[in-house]
Design a protein around this motif. Sequence first.
Motif, short mmCIF file in Angstrom:
data_model
loop_
_atom_site.label_atom_id
_atom_site.label_comp_id
_atom_site.label_asym_id
_atom_site.label_seq_id
_atom_site.Cartn_x
_atom_site.Cartn_y
_atom_site.Cartn_z
N UNK A 63 0.76 -1.12 0.00
CA UNK A 63 0.02 -0.14 0.18
C UNK A 63 1.06 1.29 -0.05
N UNK A 64 0.55 2.09 -0.76
CA UNK A 64 1.18 3.39 -0.69
C UNK A 64 1.44 4.38 0.67
N UNK A 65 0.52 3.95 1.54
CA UNK A 65 0.72 4.62 2.82
C UNK A 65 1.94 3.81 3.60
N UNK A 66 2.40 2.57 3.09
CA UNK A 66 3.51 1.87 3.96
C UNK A 66 4.91 2.42 3.11
N UNK A 67 4.83 3.06 2.17
CA UNK A 67 6.00 3.12 1.22
C UNK A 67 6.47 4.66 1.61
N UNK A 68 7.79 4.45 1.79
CA UNK A 68 8.62 5.88 1.98
C UNK A 68 8.80 6.46 0.72
N UNK A 69 9.40 5.66 -0.25
CA UNK A 69 9.99 6.15 -1.54
C UNK A 69 10.33 4.80 -2.29
#
Length: 92
Positions: free
Chosen positions: A70-76
């Motif tokens: 999920x995008x919310x778990x990704x920093x970069x």
Amino acid sequence: MQTTPNNNIKIVRLKNGEDIVGQITNETLESYDVIEPMTVGVEYRNKEAGLVMRHYLPVQLVKKNEITLKHQDVLCVLEPADDFVEYYMNTV
């Protein structure tokens, strides 16, 4: 997996500090699908550092070696160096 320019191999840094490398096959507004995910880290032995890559999933137990992040778990999301892509492809 064959090495082609279309492999879309990326390094994904998660907010929890984990680094995952794999082929991003699908990106939506909410998530990334990653096949053949591997964790990447540095291991120290006798004062020398070495790159270590391990399967992210217990591949012997799952039908598909694929995850959805999920995008919310990704920093970069980072573009890996060519040498690193080759190392990943040889490991997979």
